[in-house]
Design an enzyme around this catalytic site. Structure first.
Site, mmCIF file in Angstrom:
data_model
loop_
_atom_site.group_PDB
_atom_site.id
_atom_site.type_symbol
_atom_site.label_atom_id
_atom_site.label_comp_id
_atom_site.label_asym_id
_atom_site.label_seq_id
_atom_site.Cartn_x
_atom_site.Cartn_y
_atom_site.Cartn_z
ATOM 1 N N GLU A 171 70.868 -72.452 -6.967
ATOM 2 C CA GLU A 171 71.079 -73.806 -6.715
ATOM 3 C C GLU A 171 70.441 -74.729 -5.897
ATOM 4 O O GLU A 171 70.130 -74.313 -4.808
ATOM 5 C CB GLU A 171 72.458 -74.335 -6.733
ATOM 6 C CG GLU A 171 73.272 -74.723 -8.194
ATOM 7 C CD GLU A 171 73.185 -75.385 -9.195
ATOM 8 O OE1 GLU A 171 71.747 -76.190 -8.811
ATOM 9 O OE2 GLU A 171 74.020 -76.219 -10.395
ATOM 10 N N ASP A 205 77.548 -80.318 -5.296
ATOM 11 C CA ASP A 205 78.000 -81.390 -4.403
ATOM 12 C C ASP A 205 79.779 -80.997 -5.234
ATOM 13 O O ASP A 205 80.610 -80.595 -4.273
ATOM 14 C CB ASP A 205 77.873 -82.613 -5.887
ATOM 15 C CG ASP A 205 78.049 -83.659 -5.831
ATOM 16 O OD1 ASP A 205 79.321 -84.306 -4.335
ATOM 17 O OD2 ASP A 205 77.525 -85.210 -5.495
ATOM 18 N N THR A 239 78.800 -78.497 -12.156
ATOM 19 C CA THR A 239 78.166 -77.773 -12.236
ATOM 20 C C THR A 239 77.862 -76.320 -12.555
ATOM 21 O O THR A 239 78.165 -75.137 -13.333
ATOM 22 C CB THR A 239 76.169 -77.895 -12.036
ATOM 23 O OG1 THR A 239 76.600 -79.843 -12.145
ATOM 24 C CG2 THR A 239 75.075 -77.935 -12.872
HETATM 25 P P1 IMP Z 1 78.075 -80.856 -9.517
HETATM 26 O O1 IMP Z 1 78.107 -80.800 -10.479
HETATM 27 O O2 IMP Z 1 78.857 -82.226 -8.700
HETATM 28 O O3 IMP Z 1 78.292 -79.708 -7.718
HETATM 29 O O4 IMP Z 1 76.009 -81.261 -9.065
HETATM 30 C C1 IMP Z 1 75.077 -80.779 -9.097
HETATM 31 C C2 IMP Z 1 74.243 -80.644 -9.903
HETATM 32 O O5 IMP Z 1 73.885 -82.112 -9.217
HETATM 33 C C3 IMP Z 1 73.145 -80.721 -8.564
HETATM 34 O O6 IMP Z 1 72.660 -78.807 -9.590
HETATM 35 C C4 IMP Z 1 72.327 -81.299 -9.022
HETATM 36 O O7 IMP Z 1 70.920 -81.354 -9.965
HETATM 37 C C5 IMP Z 1 72.654 -82.344 -9.154
HETATM 38 N N1 IMP Z 1 73.204 -83.901 -7.769
HETATM 39 C C6 IMP Z 1 74.068 -83.948 -6.676
HETATM 40 N N2 IMP Z 1 74.099 -84.479 -5.675
HETATM 41 C C7 IMP Z 1 72.420 -84.438 -6.052
HETATM 42 C C8 IMP Z 1 71.729 -85.478 -4.931
HETATM 43 O O8 IMP Z 1 72.251 -85.886 -3.530
HETATM 44 N N3 IMP Z 1 70.516 -85.272 -4.621
HETATM 45 C C9 IMP Z 1 69.654 -84.696 -6.442
HETATM 46 N N4 IMP Z 1 71.412 -84.644 -7.146
HETATM 47 C C10 IMP Z 1 71.697 -84.474 -7.261
HETATM 48 MG MG MG Z 2 70.959 -79.189 -10.294
#
Ligand code: IMP
Ligand code: MG
Length: 171
Positions: A96, A100, A104
């Site tokens: 990955e 965040d 995902t």
């Molecule tokens: P999560 O599902 O909130 O963990 O987000 C994961 C996905 O969101 C990552 O694989 C990124 O594609 C996108 N993402 C989260 N934060 C950022 C950031 O600060 N910059 C760019 N993409 C982000």
């Molecule tokens: Mg991503």
């Protein structure tokens, strides 16, 4: 293009990627194959640098999910395309760009577990400080503050992926 502050330089990233690869090489060993699965599009640069330091036989595959619209995490994750090969009884390393909220990643882990791999581990270049998914990531490059980061694969509305460093927008 907006003004950007460098958070991690190309040199810092290269050194850290090498360190992560060393740990993966030690933990996995030289003999067994490893299926390295990149999450498109964000992981393409990290994955291409990482696999070049791996010493076991590597198969590369990709999948793609969508969850973000206009830099806002909508929380819903959708599979856009899946692996091209079965991974049953294989060792899988999911790669990955950033974790965040972990939404995902949780979705992807559940999806990949259903394919019955022998093992499943996760490498993420970046991990956001505020996140609650640290226990799901085996190998983390850098822990970043809760700011929107771009570069080295990470985008903002499709742009900035090609930057060789990780940065944040200047105020
Ligand atoms: P999560 O599902 O909130 O963990 O987000 C994961 C996905 O969101 C990552 O694989 C990124 O594609 C996108 N993402 C989260 N934060 C950022 C950031 O600060 N910059 C760019 N993409 C982000
Ligand atoms: Mg991503």
């Amino acid at each position: 293009m907006k003004q950007i502050d460098v958070l991690y330089s190309a040199e810092q990233i290269a050194a850290r990627v090498k360190e992560i690869a060393k740990v993966i090489n030690e933990e996995h060993g030289k003999k067994a194959e490893l299926v390295v699965v990149g999450v498109l599009k964000g992981s393409f640069m990290f994955m291409s640098d990482l696999v070049r330091h791996l010493t076991m036989p590597v198969r590369c595959d990709f999948l793609r999910v969508a969850s973000y619209h206009h830099d806002v995490n909508t929380g819903n994750v959708r599979m856009e395309f899946d692996l091209t090969q079965p991974v049953v009884d294989q060792d899988v390393l999911l790669v990955e760009d950033i974790v965040d909220t972990g939404n995902t990643l949780r979705f992807l882990l559940e999806h990949l577990h259903s394919k019955k791999p022998r093992s499943l581990s996760v490498a993420s270049l970046l991990y956001k400080d505020v996140g609650k998914a640290r226990d799901l990531v085996n190998y983390v490059g850098f822990t970043v503050p809760d700011k929107y980061v771009i570069g080295y694969g990470l985008d903002s509305e499709g742009l900035y992926r090609s930057l060789p460093y990780v940065g944040i927008f200047k105020k």
